[in-house]
Design a protein around this motif. Structure first.
Motif, PDB file in Angstrom:
ATOM      1  N   GLU A   1       0.782  -1.142   0.004  1.00 43.28           N
ATOM      2  CA  GLU A   1      -0.035  -0.079  -0.096  1.00 43.28           C
ATOM      3  C   GLU A   1       0.914   1.347   0.075  1.00 43.28           C
ATOM      4  OE1 GLU A   1      -3.162  -0.103  -0.419  1.00 43.28           O
ATOM      5  OE2 GLU A   1      -2.989  -2.210  -0.582  1.00 43.28           O
TER       6      GLU A   1
ATOM      7  N   ALA B   1       0.361  -3.876  -8.011  1.00 41.17           N
ATOM      8  CA  ALA B   1      -0.878  -3.867  -8.451  1.00 41.17           C
ATOM      9  C   ALA B   1      -1.083  -5.605  -8.490  1.00 41.17           C
ATOM     10  CB  ALA B   1      -1.237  -3.345  -9.773  1.00 41.17           C
TER      11      ALA B   1
ATOM     12  N   ARG C   1      -1.579  -7.049  -5.094  1.00 45.06           N
ATOM     13  CA  ARG C   1      -3.027  -6.786  -4.656  1.00 45.06           C
ATOM     14  C   ARG C   1      -4.164  -7.474  -5.523  1.00 45.06           C
ATOM     15  NH1 ARG C   1      -3.436  -0.290  -5.179  1.00 45.06           N
ATOM     16  NH2 ARG C   1      -5.072  -0.637  -3.348  1.00 45.06           N
ATOM     17  N   ARG C   2      -3.684  -8.260  -6.809  1.00 47.32           N
ATOM     18  CA  ARG C   2      -4.560  -8.848  -7.744  1.00 47.32           C
ATOM     19  C   ARG C   2      -5.286  -7.772  -8.542  1.00 47.32           C
ATOM     20  NH1 ARG C   2      -4.212 -14.252  -7.262  1.00 47.32           N
ATOM     21  NH2 ARG C   2      -3.344 -15.167  -5.173  1.00 47.32           N
ATOM     22  N   SER C   3      -4.720  -6.743  -8.738  1.00 51.54           N
ATOM     23  CA  SER C   3      -5.535  -5.666  -9.364  1.00 51.54           C
ATOM     24  C   SER C   3      -5.258  -5.730 -10.853  1.00 51.54           C
ATOM     25  CB  SER C   3      -4.919  -4.297  -9.000  1.00 51.54           C
ATOM     26  OG  SER C   3      -5.484  -3.352  -9.650  1.00 51.54           O
TER      27      SER C   3
ATOM     28  N   ALA D   1      -4.952  -3.662 -12.874  1.00 50.37           N
ATOM     29  CA  ALA D   1      -4.371  -2.398 -13.392  1.00 50.37           C
ATOM     30  C   ALA D   1      -2.717  -2.789 -13.610  1.00 50.37           C
ATOM     31  CB  ALA D   1      -4.402  -1.278 -12.433  1.00 50.37           C
TER      32      ALA D   1
ATOM     33  N   HIS E   1      -9.632   3.476 -14.361  1.00 47.49           N
ATOM     34  CA  HIS E   1     -10.574   2.348 -14.048  1.00 47.49           C
ATOM     35  C   HIS E   1     -10.166   1.265 -14.998  1.00 47.49           C
ATOM     36  CE1 HIS E   1     -13.429   4.722 -11.573  1.00 47.49           C
ATOM     37  NE2 HIS E   1     -12.911   5.804 -12.423  1.00 47.49           N
ATOM     38  N   ASN E   2     -10.249   0.004 -14.520  1.00 50.31           N
ATOM     39  CA  ASN E   2      -9.697  -1.109 -15.183  1.00 50.31           C
ATOM     40  C   ASN E   2     -10.789  -2.287 -14.821  1.00 50.31           C
ATOM     41  OD1 ASN E   2      -6.516  -0.522 -15.901  1.00 50.31           O
ATOM     42  ND2 ASN E   2      -7.045   0.115 -13.965  1.00 50.31           N
TER      43      ASN E   2
END
Length: 325
Positions: A115, A150, A153-155, A157, A228-229
């Motif tokens: 973070e 990312a 975080r499994r994002s 993005a 936004h993704n």
């Protein structure tokens, strides 16, 4: 070299840093750190913890801690103090503040403080953007850190950040740390490539078989740039491509608010939620169809150079003996 601490000026801090490097070269790392800690103490005592001199001193100490292999927690503390001092004295978008945020992002990622890495990286990019430097190799190195954070975080993005990292560092030298970070992120995230629909909307294809991330750069009501993704697995991306082939259509992702809906005159709207949407005219909708077809036609691994080709990092060596090894 002697260092006069009586009159603390930028020149004295720079002289102390040079002396600390000499000590380090002589195998006296502890003495080098002690010298710079004394500079920090002097700066805080005389000028407070929000002065540019204190920021310079904290930044120099953080660099020496890195060179001597000190724990990341110690480096994070120094860089956080440097950012506080620079932000208060010269502003959050000054090059010195941006540099401290950049270093904080890399150290935080190494410490698995995800973070902190994300927050610091975004602050660093904001500073670069304010100075028109947001597509430079330095920005690429930050995007590499953001990509890995990312991914942790499994994002969705992550692939887009890795693609930017790879692209922005292409002109960096073979021994450049930012290029190495970018290549590592690009490879680990499936060789992502970007297919542009318009200035705000693009697709990022990655992996084998290819998956797709739909990426929207959205300007919020307060003027801030927000991204936004939405990730689409292979089957979902194929279904979207088939469904938007001809109007009328209303395609919605199964688990979120992402959707693409036809409008009159051959246009459409892409929504990432109830308050984030982008209108596409007929030409842009055709561009989305083309981009989806391209994204699903193969993988981006073809962008990886051949083993006997020159390495893209610029080292002058063959790819198989450099980054491809």
């Amino acid at each position: 070299m002697t260092v006069d601490l009586a009159e603390l000026r930028p020149e004295a801090i720079e002289a102390a840093e040079a002396r600390a490097l000499e000590l380090l070269a002589d195998g006296q790392g502890d003495e080098a750190v002690s010298l710079l800690r004394a500079i920090v103490h002097r700066a805080v005592t005389k000028h407070g913890d929000e002065s540019v001199l204190t920021g310079m001193a904290q930044s120099g100490l953080a660099d020496m801690l890195r060179r001597t292999g000190a724990p990341e927690a110690d480096q994070l503390g120094c860089l956080t103090d440097a950012i506080k001092a620079f932000s208060a004295s010269v502003g959050p978008t000054d090059a010195r503040t941006t540099s401290a945020f950049t270093r904080l992002a890399h150290v935080a990622l190494a410490a698995q403080a995800v973070e902190i890495a994300v927050t610091a990286g975004m602050q660093a990019l904001a500073g670069l953007q304010a100075r028109g430097e947001d597509e430079t190799p330095v920005a690429g190195g930050i995007y590499a850190a953001l990509a890995m954070a990312a991914a942790a975080r499994r994002s969705p993005a992550a692939p887009g950040a890795a693609e930017r990292a790879y692209r922005f560092t292409q002109d960096a030298g073979g021994d450049d740390a930012d290029r190495r970070r970018a290549l590592a992120a690009w490879r680990s995230l499936g060789h992502p490539r970007r297919l542009t629909v318009n200035d705000a909307l693009s697709l990022v294809a990655f992996g084998t078989p290819p998956a797709v991330v739909v990426e929207l750069d959205h300007v919020a009501d307060d003027g801030a740039l927000d991204q936004h993704n939405h990730a689409l697995a292979l089957d979902a991306a194929r279904d979207l491509r088939a469904r938007i082939g001809a109007p009328p259509f209303a395609w919605r992702a199964s688990s979120s608010g992402f959707e693409v809906v036809s409008r009159s005159g051959g246009s459409a709207v892409v929504r990432f939620g109830p308050q984030v949407e982008l209108a596409l005219d007929a030409g842009e909708l055709d561009g989305l169809r083309t981009a989806l077809g391209d994204a699903l036609s193969g993988t981006s691994a073809a962008d990886e150079p051949g083993r006997n080709a020159p390495c893209p990092c610029g080292s002058g060596q063959k790819h198989k003996r450099c980054c491809g090894s």
